[in-house]
Design an enzyme around this catalytic site. Structure first.
Site, PDB file in Angstrom:
ATOM      1  N   HIS A  44      36.093  31.861  41.419  1.00  0.00           N
ATOM      2  CA  HIS A  44      35.643  32.102  39.994  1.00  0.00           C
ATOM      3  C   HIS A  44      35.232  30.725  39.386  1.00  0.00           C
ATOM      4  O   HIS A  44      35.962  29.685  39.265  1.00  0.00           O
ATOM      5  CB  HIS A  44      37.121  32.373  39.166  1.00  0.00           C
ATOM      6  CG  HIS A  44      36.715  32.617  37.781  1.00  0.00           C
ATOM      7  ND1 HIS A  44      37.882  33.051  36.796  1.00  0.00           N
ATOM      8  CD2 HIS A  44      35.677  32.744  37.032  1.00  0.00           C
ATOM      9  CE1 HIS A  44      37.507  33.180  35.657  1.00  0.00           C
ATOM     10  NE2 HIS A  44      36.071  32.927  35.646  1.00  0.00           N
ATOM     11  N   GLU A  74      33.655  35.816  40.970  1.00  0.00           N
ATOM     12  CA  GLU A  74      34.310  36.128  39.514  1.00  0.00           C
ATOM     13  C   GLU A  74      33.400  35.359  38.632  1.00  0.00           C
ATOM     14  O   GLU A  74      33.394  34.031  38.761  1.00  0.00           O
ATOM     15  CB  GLU A  74      35.654  35.667  39.708  1.00  0.00           C
ATOM     16  CG  GLU A  74      36.612  36.766  40.462  1.00  0.00           C
ATOM     17  CD  GLU A  74      38.098  36.488  40.140  1.00  0.00           C
ATOM     18  OE1 GLU A  74      38.746  37.493  40.537  1.00  0.00           O
ATOM     19  OE2 GLU A  74      38.395  35.322  39.723  1.00  0.00           O
ATOM     20  N   HIS A 198      46.120  39.565  40.509  1.00  0.00           N
ATOM     21  CA  HIS A 198      46.549  38.837  39.814  1.00  0.00           C
ATOM     22  C   HIS A 198      48.258  38.797  39.612  1.00  0.00           C
ATOM     23  O   HIS A 198      48.861  39.727  39.480  1.00  0.00           O
ATOM     24  CB  HIS A 198      45.852  39.103  37.943  1.00  0.00           C
ATOM     25  CG  HIS A 198      46.090  37.861  37.354  1.00  0.00           C
ATOM     26  ND1 HIS A 198      45.195  36.817  37.309  1.00  0.00           N
ATOM     27  CD2 HIS A 198      46.989  37.338  36.316  1.00  0.00           C
ATOM     28  CE1 HIS A 198      45.487  35.803  36.290  1.00  0.00           C
ATOM     29  NE2 HIS A 198      46.461  36.315  35.771  1.00  0.00           N
TER      30      HIS A 198
END
EC number: 2.6.99.2
Length: 254
Positions: A44, A74, A198
């Site tokens: 990310h 991400e 997550h």
């Protein structure tokens, strides 16, 4: 359906950046993860560059290309990030909500509210062959909006389920898991590939992995933390074993 494991290596960069050093290198962790059996790497690049850097994305892209494995990039839905992704040409781009004050991603994209902006970003990313995923809550209206936006994949946010399960809030965890199951079934029915991620750890992975429509789990923070004690390959091997056990049990029940 087989279940893939994507390993997020963001928090190797968090450790590196805590000292402003050049080590540990996220690309080294990514290579170890792939050798240990990860099916792909997730990274990310946040707008504030708090962990992964632009240079990391370049070397991770090169590593994944050489090893024939996907990089899942991400990113926030901004012109800057779309431009970087268009240049990097990752296998996959996962659009996520982002707020500078948050410690980590706290929820899913509001695809309904951001429909035009998300659809425009999705269309641009698809021109370079990126497989576009939208990180969302398991809400039926949000899932339908992903189809309208042109996404090929949804990643269902499992954070609330994992938090409730770890807190011993059994009824709440079961209710959220039920929504995840319904969301995965609907997304699959609508032609979307389903991922999830997550907050997943050894204690929470099996119920999520047992959802038959889910094709991929993306797990990072827990694996990097566990690697401090047992090493990254061993942490990945154990996670894969739990994922595979969940799928075997699913087949037996079927």
């Amino acid at each position: 359906m087989s279940l893939r494991l994507g390993v997020n290596i963001d928090h190797v960069a968090t450790i590196r950046n805590a000292r402003g050093a050049s080590y540990p290198e996220p690309v080294r962790a990514a290579e170890l993860a792939l050798i240990a059996g990860a099916d792909g790497i997730t990274a990310h690049l946040r707008e504030d560059r708090r962990h992964i850097s632009d240079a990391d994305i370049a070397v991770l892209t090169d590593l994944c290309h050489k090893r024939g494995k996907p990089l899942n990039f991400e990113m926030a839905v901004t012109d800057e990030m779309v431009g970087i992704a268009l240049n990097a040409r990752p296998h996959a781009a996962c659009l996520v909500p982002e707020r500078r004050e948050e410690v980590t991603t706290e929820g899913g994209l509001d695809v309904i509210k951001g429909q035009k902006r998300i659809a425009d970003a999705t269309a641009r990313l698809r021109t370079v062959g990126a497989r576009v995923s939208l990180f969302i809550e398991p809400d039926p209206d949000q899932i339908r909006a992903c189809v309208t936006a042109g996404a090929q994949v949804v990643e269902l946010h499992t954070g609330a389920y994992c938090d409730a399960a770890r807190a011993g809030e059994t009824a709440r965890a079961e209710a959220i898991l039920k929504r995840l199951k319904a969301g995965a079934a609907l997304a699959h029915e609508l032609g979307l590939e389903v991922h999830a991620g997550h907050g997943i750890d050894y204690a929470t992975v099996k119920p999520v992995a047992a959802i038959p429509q889910i094709a991929e789990l993306n797990i990072g923070h827990f694996l990097i933390g566990e690697a401090i004690f047992v090493g990254l390959p061993e942490a990945i091997h154990r996670m894969r074993a739990l994922m595979e056990a969940a799928r075997v049990e699913l087949e037996v029940l079927a």
